[in-house]
Write an enzyme that holds these catalytic residues in place. Structure first.
Site, mmCIF file in Angstrom:
data_model
loop_
_atom_site.group_PDB
_atom_site.id
_atom_site.type_symbol
_atom_site.label_atom_id
_atom_site.label_comp_id
_atom_site.label_asym_id
_atom_site.label_seq_id
_atom_site.Cartn_x
_atom_site.Cartn_y
_atom_site.Cartn_z
ATOM 1 N N ASP A 190 0.911 -1.386 -0.145
ATOM 2 C CA ASP A 190 -0.002 -0.032 0.027
ATOM 3 C C ASP A 190 1.025 1.362 0.111
ATOM 4 O O ASP A 190 1.547 1.466 0.918
ATOM 5 C CB ASP A 190 -0.872 -0.085 1.203
ATOM 6 C CG ASP A 190 -1.962 1.211 1.536
ATOM 7 O OD1 ASP A 190 -1.764 2.077 0.328
ATOM 8 O OD2 ASP A 190 -2.643 1.402 2.456
ATOM 9 N N ASP A 210 -13.205 4.977 1.622
ATOM 10 C CA ASP A 210 -11.800 4.980 1.714
ATOM 11 C C ASP A 210 -11.524 6.605 1.503
ATOM 12 O O ASP A 210 -11.361 7.295 0.720
ATOM 13 C CB ASP A 210 -11.079 4.148 0.527
ATOM 14 C CG ASP A 210 -9.565 4.409 0.674
ATOM 15 O OD1 ASP A 210 -9.131 5.062 1.592
ATOM 16 O OD2 ASP A 210 -8.964 3.772 -0.038
ATOM 17 N N LYS A 268 2.738 11.224 -3.277
ATOM 18 C CA LYS A 268 1.618 10.775 -4.209
ATOM 19 C C LYS A 268 0.675 11.584 -4.814
ATOM 20 O O LYS A 268 0.107 11.373 -5.793
ATOM 21 C CB LYS A 268 0.606 10.004 -3.230
ATOM 22 C CG LYS A 268 -0.231 8.787 -3.805
ATOM 23 C CD LYS A 268 -0.806 7.948 -2.787
ATOM 24 C CE LYS A 268 -1.771 7.030 -3.396
ATOM 25 N NZ LYS A 268 -2.257 5.907 -2.366
ATOM 26 N N GLU A 326 -7.407 0.632 -4.186
ATOM 27 C CA GLU A 326 -7.349 0.380 -2.860
ATOM 28 C C GLU A 326 -8.721 -0.147 -2.072
ATOM 29 O O GLU A 326 -8.919 -1.212 -1.386
ATOM 30 C CB GLU A 326 -6.962 1.804 -2.041
ATOM 31 C CG GLU A 326 -5.458 1.860 -2.445
ATOM 32 C CD GLU A 326 -5.075 3.199 -2.457
ATOM 33 O OE1 GLU A 326 -5.745 4.188 -2.007
ATOM 34 O OE2 GLU A 326 -3.700 3.667 -2.855
#
Lengths: 617, 203
Positions: free
Chosen positions: A21, A204, A83, A182
């Site tokens: 992850d 999420d 990210k 994810e």
């Protein structure tokens, strides 16, 4: 567990595929143990590796907790939340650049280049350093070389962001077997042991991105019905709201604007994050910072906090509603809701999710770990260790080509199950034309300029012939990673037609190859010395923390023996500090950690007691 | 009769070689791929069952440890499976697919030929849309009325379509395909009108 005397008919044992992850704030690596996935801790015992990378003045790369300390001392050389920059051009990220302490180099239109000291790095290179660290952690823990990985990405990531993630894997020396969304990974982690059937929503809310996915579980098949989200929404936004207030307070109380003082900003950021996290468990707390002899403190209660973050929470609900429409389900049809991401610990977020889906969300698995666990499960599916589970995912955004007048003609619609494909036939407009240029975009808007430009494909070396005679069939295929592949064929000859790809954002193959070489050089440079320095940075941090804790009244509540044990551990660590042995330093850090457990507990108790009583700590 | 790319034996029409079990190049024909009869009306449950069954054995996740050629065929096969499932489960897309295969031209997304029997209604609708854009809120109720009417019309067309499907399945008569084509054109026109009204009224 399982059959003990299973006979293996010549199946060679497939290599292990770990699950990673690669998060905005923290990254994790997990593997499939005998029957369940497990997160692999780093050398320091921590499962979460902060997604922070420093290129030090000494020319070394430092990753994780140690790099986080550099955020205070060398902010210009330290990158966090990278990210948010993956697969983007400079025009996309003006808003976040205001907050980042590091500089952007020239020529960042299609790939952002971060200037850290005398060197520049692209976001995939920075991410690769994090991946390398995780790879190393996994290898140390498992005692074997790790070469293959599943890496997770936000479901709402576009093609360029996915490609950038895959590039990062390659640069880190990993074969990326699959990019998994994810929320889908989280569903896999939850649905592993239980023979579940029904409709599941996965909400999420991570550090920098928001995803909502709705899945149908049916006999081991995890079929995503629809997905939606926002790749620019997450816990970072909440931090920035609090940070803005703190900066304003400081400006009026201290009479100086510290917003361009990176160290001050980082200290404030750390303080507001701590306050944010505490507010999930206590009704009020304080944002507190000491900086160069000055002190800032502000009381913040949950009511104020919720008023502040309400717009952020509200922004997640629109995508949820649209996702239900696209999935063709009503709230009452949703059987279960799964929460993922640290920001879902916030009570207001939980309440909003429960209200919208009319179901109490699942929280059995740690929201920080569930994605990595699911990625490990997918790794086991890919290596053939798990055969009764299968993920069927979708593409989050429609794919189209620009036609006359800049209008988009959609070829593959959003929420199509992937792999998905579409073919389109192109011809020439003038006599003797040798090239046809195809502009591919991703998005839901009608005009190409409002969508995300993916790439320009140049059909080259078309045989010269009168206008409209050429017939080139172009096939667009979105693979199981959600990445576009394009092939072209001359329908008259049946021959493959050459296509030159010019990605709008991202790196060319040659650039990635060059980065792989450079990264290996950097990674091997002075590896040992780096480990020692990293260990020392961590030692500094814990020594400072213990020194500070001794000022707390909790220190006096300890027994004499307990206090002595702490002092002794401190002395041993100080002795180990100047040895050039990182293992020794780390062992003493661990020992000190053990010795101070009671102190930390007592401090926490005092804090909670004080909070409950409504007195100031 | 095809031969297996790996062992050279005759693989017939199956997904995998009967001799060496290698995945074969998939057929692009949706009906053949799903192994269901080429009919316009079909059993949605059976289609779904086949979709899951084939996904389980063909998905690229199952081929990462196999030969590169098989990996390529798996990717191709799964994209045909997914594209085919999307098309076959939707009556309109399915009919368009069968029409195209039979050599009929199917109108693109933006069919602009007004069906003659709808001329008057379309004219009124456009007037109402203009009024709404000019800020006349009273046009809204008129548009909603028109929308309801078009939805009703579309539902009727869907019933007609189903009847034509059965007629074609029973007779195999090409003329019926022509009728279906015309019905689809009109349906697409209506559908575009509904979308346009929704866009303007902000539903």
């Amino acid at each position: 567990m399982g059959a003990t005397f299973q006979i293996d008919f010549g199946h060679k044992k497939a290599a292990r595929v770990v699950g990673i992850d690669l998060g905005t704030t923290n990254s994790l690596v997990a593997y499939m143990d005998v029957s369940s996935p497990r997160v692999i801790p780093g050398e320091d015992g921590a499962k979460l590796v902060p997604s922070v990378v420093t290129y030090t003045e000494g020319g070394e790369i430092v990753v994780g907790h140690a790099a986080r300390e550099y955020l205070l001392t060398q902010p210009h050389r330290t990158v966090y939340s990278v990210k948010r920059l993956m697969g983007r051009g400079i025009a996309d990220v003006q808003e976040e650049l205001k907050w980042f302490p590091f500089q952007i180099a020239e020529g960042s239109e299609s790939v952002i280049r971060l200037q850290l000291g005398e060197r520049t790095f692209t976001p995939p290179e920075i991410s690769a350093f994090i991946l390398r660290q995780l790879k190393k952690n996994a290898e140390l823990h498992l005692g074997e070389e790790v070469k293959q990985a599943v890496i997770t990405v936000p479901a709402y990531f576009n093609d360029a962001q996915r490609q950038a993630t895959k590039d990062a894997g390659r640069i880190a020396g990993l074969e990326v077997m699959r990019l998994v969304n994810e929320p889908t990974a989280a569903a896999l982690a939850y649905g592993l042991d239980k023979r579940k059937e029904g409709i599941v929503a996965v909400y999420d809310l991570g550090g920098g991105t928001f995803d909502i996915s709705i899945l149908k579980l049916h006999e081991g098949i995890f079929e995503v019905l629809a997905t939606n989200g926002d790749t620019h929404l997450g816990g970072d936004d909440i931090d920035n709201l609090l940070l803005r207030i703190a900066l304003e307070d400081v400006a009026s109380e201290w009479g100086v604007d510290v917003s361009s003082d990176h160290e001050a900003v980082q200290r404030l950021r750390r303080a507001v994050i701590q306050a944010k996290e505490e507010l999930s468990f206590v009704p009020f707390t304080h944002i507190e910072v000491q900086y160069r002899g000055r002190r800032y403190q502000r009381r913040i209660d949950r009511e104020l906090f919720e008023k502040l973050i309400a717009p952020v929470v509200e922004r997640t609900l629109g995508p949820c509603r649209n996702c239900m429409i696209d999935a063709g389900v009503k709230p009452e049809q949703i059987d279960e809701v799964v929460l993922v991401g640290g920001s879902t610990r916030i009570p207001m977020v939980r309440a909003a999710v429960e209200k919208l889906f009319r179901t109490r969300p699942h929280t059995e698995l740690n929201p920080d770990e569930v994605v990595a666990l699911g990625a490990a499960v997918q790794g086991a599916i890919l290596s053939g260790d798990i055969e009764d589970k299968l993920l069927l995912d979708v593409t989050p955004l429609s794919l189209g080509i620009e036609t006359m007048g800049g209008v988009v003609s959609k070829l593959i619609h959003r929420n199509s199950t992937i792999p998905a494909s579409a073919a389109e036939t192109f011809t020439t407009a003038v006599d003797g034309q040798r090239n046809v240029l195809i502009h591919v975009v991703q998005g839901e808007r009608e005009l190409a300029r409002d969508c995300r430009s993916l790439a320009r494909f140049d059909l080259k070396d078309i045989e010269p012939m009168p206008a409209g005679m050429a017939r080139i069939e172009v096939r667009f295929l979105i693979d199981a990673n959600g990445i576009l592949n394009v092939t072209a064929r001359d329908l008259r000859t049946g021959k493959e037609q050459s296509v030159e790809v010019k990605p709008s954002y991202g790196l060319t193959d040659e650039q990635v190859e060059a980065m792989i070489r450079e990264s290996i050089e950097l990674a091997e440079a002075d590896f040992r010395e780096r480990q020692v320095r990293e260990a020392r940075v961590e030692a500094d941090a814990i020594l400072a923390a213990v020194e500070k804790a001794k000022q707390n009244e909790a220190w006096l509540e300890l027994s004499d023996a307990e206090r002595e044990a702490v002092d002794e551990a401190v002395n041993k660590l100080l002795l180990a500090y100047h040895c050039d042995d990182h293992l020794l330093i780390r062992a003493q850090i661990d020992a000190l950690n053990q010795a101070t457990l009671k102190l930390a507990e007592t401090m926490m108790d005092t804090a909670v007691r004080a909070a409950l009583k409504g007195t100031k700590i | 009769m095809d031969t297996c790319w790996q062992c050279g034996s005759s693989s017939g029409d199956s997904l995998f070689c009967k001799l060496c079990n290698a995945l074969q190049r998939p057929t692009p024909d949706y009906y053949r791929f799903f192994g269901i009869p080429k009919r316009l009306s079909l059993d949605a449950k059976e289609l779904q069952r086949r979709f899951y069954e084939l996904s389980r054995i063909l998905h690229p996740d199952r081929f990462l440890q196999r030969a590169p050629t098989e990996q390529r065929y798996s990717l191709e096969a799964t994209s045909i499976l997914n594209d085919g499932y999307r098309v076959l489960r939707d009556p309109v897309l399915r009919a368009e697919y069968v029409l195209k295969e039979a050599g009929f031209e199917v109108a693109g997304q933006r069919s602009r030929d007004v069906p003659p029997e709808l001329l008057e209604e379309v004219f009124e609708l456009n007037m109402a849309l203009e009024e709404l854009r000019a800020g006349d809120q009273e046009a809204r109720s008129q548009l909603e009325e028109a929308r309801a009417k078009f939805i009703k019309l579309r539902d009727e067309m869907d019933r007609d379509l189903q009847a034509l499907f059965e007629k074609y399945d029973a007779s195999g008569d090409r003329a019926v395909l022509g009728e279906i084509r015309n019905l689809l054109d009109r349906r697409k026109y209506i559908q575009n009108l509904v979308v346009e009204v929704d866009k303007e009224t902000g539903v």
